[in-house]
Write an enzyme that holds these catalytic residues in place. Structure first.
Site, PDB file in Angstrom:
ATOM      1  N   GLU A  18      34.903  39.568  33.869  1.00 40.50           N
ATOM      2  CA  GLU A  18      36.304  40.387  34.334  1.00 40.50           C
ATOM      3  C   GLU A  18      37.544  39.888  33.929  1.00 40.50           C
ATOM      4  OE1 GLU A  18      37.712  42.741  35.537  1.00 40.50           O
ATOM      5  OE2 GLU A  18      36.235  44.110  36.785  1.00 40.50           O
ATOM      6  N   ARG A  98      36.432  39.407  49.324  1.00 42.56           N
ATOM      7  CA  ARG A  98      36.853  38.371  48.198  1.00 42.56           C
ATOM      8  C   ARG A  98      37.885  39.039  47.490  1.00 42.56           C
ATOM      9  NH1 ARG A  98      35.192  40.615  43.233  1.00 42.56           N
ATOM     10  NH2 ARG A  98      33.533  41.723  43.244  1.00 42.56           N
ATOM     11  N   ASN A 100      39.563  40.123  43.928  1.00 43.89           N
ATOM     12  CA  ASN A 100      39.183  41.095  42.792  1.00 43.89           C
ATOM     13  C   ASN A 100      40.135  40.801  41.831  1.00 43.89           C
ATOM     14  OD1 ASN A 100      36.740  42.426  41.893  1.00 43.89           O
ATOM     15  ND2 ASN A 100      37.896  44.237  42.029  1.00 43.89           N
ATOM     16  N   GLU A 119      31.992  46.826  49.668  1.00 43.36           N
ATOM     17  CA  GLU A 119      32.472  47.930  49.017  1.00 43.36           C
ATOM     18  C   GLU A 119      32.828  48.918  50.058  1.00 43.36           C
ATOM     19  OE1 GLU A 119      31.147  49.335  45.300  1.00 43.36           O
ATOM     20  OE2 GLU A 119      30.425  47.232  44.554  1.00 43.36           O
ATOM     21  N   ASN A 146      41.084  47.219  41.710  1.00 38.34           N
ATOM     22  CA  ASN A 146      40.929  46.919  40.319  1.00 38.34           C
ATOM     23  C   ASN A 146      42.212  46.966  39.512  1.00 38.34           C
ATOM     24  OD1 ASN A 146      38.408  45.962  39.343  1.00 38.34           O
ATOM     25  ND2 ASN A 146      37.444  47.692  39.854  1.00 38.34           N
ATOM     26  N   ASP A 194      37.649  50.785  35.902  1.00 45.78           N
ATOM     27  CA  ASP A 194      37.625  49.433  36.291  1.00 45.78           C
ATOM     28  C   ASP A 194      38.840  48.539  35.876  1.00 45.78           C
ATOM     29  OD1 ASP A 194      36.727  46.730  37.005  1.00 45.78           O
ATOM     30  OD2 ASP A 194      34.731  47.167  36.441  1.00 45.78           O
TER      31      ASP A 194
END
Length: 283
Positions: A18, A98, A100, A119, A146, A194
């Protein structure tokens, strides 16, 4: 226009690659393996690589103006100095949650998103972290915070809360989001939006999880390019390399019963346009 074929920049098996970012000062790409708790760097000029174990899940890593990295971790936002020493900038653990994706705003602050591991709807947020560590909530009640990026004139931020299937625009005044509008919606069956990158023309590139492709949207929000990829789960993209003309794409293999051979690798699409320089974190 036929897009160039994707190439493998770094072949690896990241569970959840990512957050690619071009670090101009180091002439290298920085990205993370969230579930592997690792920060990766890659210098395309000579192939040099580094891997840093963060000790907990890491959603993003961005360069700092004075050297080192700022990282969006499971338990908050921290800093690595150039000698590798770590310190917390904002230690804020929340059970089941957490960090992201994150991005550095044009003013040098960090916009850091969170999500719950399950989620759960509304379980995440987006927070502005000032260089000194002060935190200002920008958005609450998001699900999977995101992609984040800015228009070339820095007047608008682009933002993705993945389950909405949308890219939104955010207008910010005095450190607060004063307007949020839909910019583009990904059609059912095309994958889930994303990470994103904004190019010098103001177009927005979006990686489509489970879509195996990238979409490019014009500044008016119209889809004008689709770029197929050899993986089902691209996660994010960023321009880098000489002239910021190469588009790097991170990928994931987590949750796939039969991941493709390149799933988890760092891919690159040469000469895909021109990107915008990344602002380093001012803290």
């Amino acid at each position: 226009m036929t897009p160039p074929a994707p190439e493998v920049a770094v072949r690896t098996d990241a569970a959840l690659g990512e957050g690619p970012t071009w670090d101009a000062a180091g002439a290298r790409l920085i990205w993370v393996d969230i579930l592997g708790s690792r920060v990766h760097t890659y210098a395309p000029a000579d192939g040099a690589r580094t891997v840093t174990d963060t000790g907990q899940h890491v959603g993003a890593a961005k360069p700092r103006a004075g050297g080192g990295l700022v990282v969006n971790l499971r338990d908050g936002v921290g800093r690595y100095d150039t000698d590798g020493a770590f310190s917390w900038l904002r230690h804020h653990p929340v059970a089941g949650r957490r960090g992201n994706d994150a991005a550095v705003a044009p003013d040098g602050s960090l916009w850091a998103g969170t999500m719950r591991y399950d989620e759960r709807e509304g379980g995440g947020d987006l927070v502005r972290i000032a260089p000194g560590g002060d935190a200002t909530p920008l958005l609450t009640g998001v699900s999977v915070s995101n992609g984040i990026g800015w228009s070339p004139d820095a007047r608008l931020a682009y933002y993705i809360d993945t389950p909405t299937r949308r890219v939104d625009t955010l207008r910010v005044e005095d450190g607060q989001v004063v307007e949020r509008r839909p910019f583009a919606t990904v059609a059912p069956g095309a994958g889930l939006p994303d990470g994103l990158a904004v190019d010098a023309e103001g177009c927005v590139w979006v990686a489509l999880w489970d879509g195996g492709r990238l979409h490019r949207y014009t500044p008016a929000g119209a889809l004008d390019r689709t770029v197929p990829l050899p993986v089902r789960r691209p996660t994010a993209c960023a321009f880098g390399g000489p002239g910021l003309r190469d588009l790097y794409v991170t990928t994931a293999r987590t949750g796939l019963p039969d991941p493709e051979p390149l799933a988890g690798s760092l891919l690159v699409l040469p000469d895909m346009g021109e990107g915008l320089p990344a602002t380093p974190f001012a803290g």
